[in-house]
Design a protein around this motif. Structure first.
Motif, short mmCIF file in Angstrom:
data_model
loop_
_atom_site.label_atom_id
_atom_site.label_comp_id
_atom_site.label_asym_id
_atom_site.label_seq_id
_atom_site.Cartn_x
_atom_site.Cartn_y
_atom_site.Cartn_z
N SER A 3 -30.19 -15.52 44.91
CA SER A 3 -29.45 -14.10 44.77
C SER A 3 -30.52 -13.19 44.31
O SER A 3 -31.62 -13.35 43.64
N ALA A 4 -30.19 -11.82 44.85
CA ALA A 4 -31.04 -10.85 44.33
C ALA A 4 -30.91 -10.64 42.84
O ALA A 4 -30.05 -10.97 42.24
N CYS A 70 -24.10 -7.74 39.41
CA CYS A 70 -24.53 -8.94 39.03
C CYS A 70 -26.19 -8.83 38.70
O CYS A 70 -26.73 -8.16 39.38
N ALA A 71 -26.56 -9.44 37.59
CA ALA A 71 -28.07 -9.73 37.27
C ALA A 71 -28.15 -11.06 37.52
O ALA A 71 -27.68 -12.13 37.13
N GLY A 77 -20.97 -6.34 34.98
CA GLY A 77 -20.49 -5.20 35.21
C GLY A 77 -19.22 -5.28 36.32
O GLY A 77 -19.32 -6.10 37.07
N PHE A 78 -18.35 -4.23 36.39
CA PHE A 78 -17.15 -4.22 37.12
C PHE A 78 -16.94 -2.82 37.32
O PHE A 78 -16.92 -1.92 36.46
N ALA A 79 -16.19 -2.51 38.52
CA ALA A 79 -15.73 -1.24 38.80
C ALA A 79 -14.37 -1.90 39.56
O ALA A 79 -14.53 -2.46 40.52
N GLY A 104 -25.47 -5.17 26.81
CA GLY A 104 -26.78 -5.56 26.98
C GLY A 104 -27.75 -5.38 28.18
O GLY A 104 -28.81 -5.82 28.58
N HIS A 105 -26.78 -4.71 29.45
CA HIS A 105 -27.40 -4.90 30.52
C HIS A 105 -27.15 -3.16 30.92
O HIS A 105 -27.38 -2.91 32.43
N ARG A 106 -27.09 -2.12 30.10
CA ARG A 106 -26.85 -0.93 30.63
C ARG A 106 -28.54 -0.36 30.69
O ARG A 106 -29.35 -0.77 30.24
#
Length: 182
Positions: A3-4, A70-71, A77-79, A104-106
């Motif tokens: 995955s990226a 995704c990380a 995250g979601f939208a 933690g991923h902002r």
């Protein structure tokens, strides 16, 4: 296949658990001090998970979509997008109805990727405008959204956030998705 490091994709029903966890964290942080403790305690990942799983398995008609950021393989995250439900919106106005990135991923580009993907999908579906609502107290989120090109249009709403009728004010931010005629 790998995955990226960072990506956005359409959510699948299997993503409901991760989205529920992220939404619970985001809402617990966002509504801390705004809603009473009993409402704050109801921001339960399992409840959000169940609602997302149901909507992903039997999605509403139209352009409704849930996107995840995704990380690697982890959903961070979601939208959610759909047609605007605002009474003053035209049929060509889409809405980002929910947006959140794990604390933690902002500041790693996830929010920008989500907003860009949401706008692209809405534009492809024929939307000429996008709208979203933001709590007045959330200056950081409002700053992020205005940096992404959305601007307040003067509309606001007072959302009931507790059993006793306490409200929290939200402002609407909008952007045109098409070039204006010269």
């Amino acid at each position: 296949m790998t995955s990226a490091d960072a990506s956005v994709r359409t959510a699948a029903a299997d993503d409901a658990t991760a989205v529920g966890r992220v939404q619970a964290l985001v809402w617990q942080e966002a509504y801390d001090g705004i809603v009473p403790p009993e409402v704050h305690a109801a921001f339960d990942p399992r409840a959000f998970e169940a609602a997302w799983r149901d909507s992903l398995r039997t999605p509403p008609a139209g352009v409704h979509r849930l996107l995840v950021s995704c990380a690697g393989d982890a959903v961070v995250g979601f939208a959610a997008i759909g047609p605007s439900q605002d009474p003053d919106a035209g049929q060509t106005t889409g809405e980002i109805t929910a947006l959140g990135v794990h604390p933690g991923h902002r500041r790693q580009g996830h929010g920008s990727r989500l907003v860009n993907a949401a706008v692209d999908l809405l534009r492809e579906a024929g939307a000429e405008h996008v709208a979203t609502w933001c709590l007045v107290e959330h200056e950081d989120l409002r700053e992020f959204l205005t940096g992404a090109g959305l601007v307040p249009d003067g509309a606001y709403r007072d959302r009931v956030v507790s059993p006793d009728g306490h409200t929290a004010r939200e402002v609407r931010l909008v952007a045109a998705l098409t070039d204006s005629p010269s």
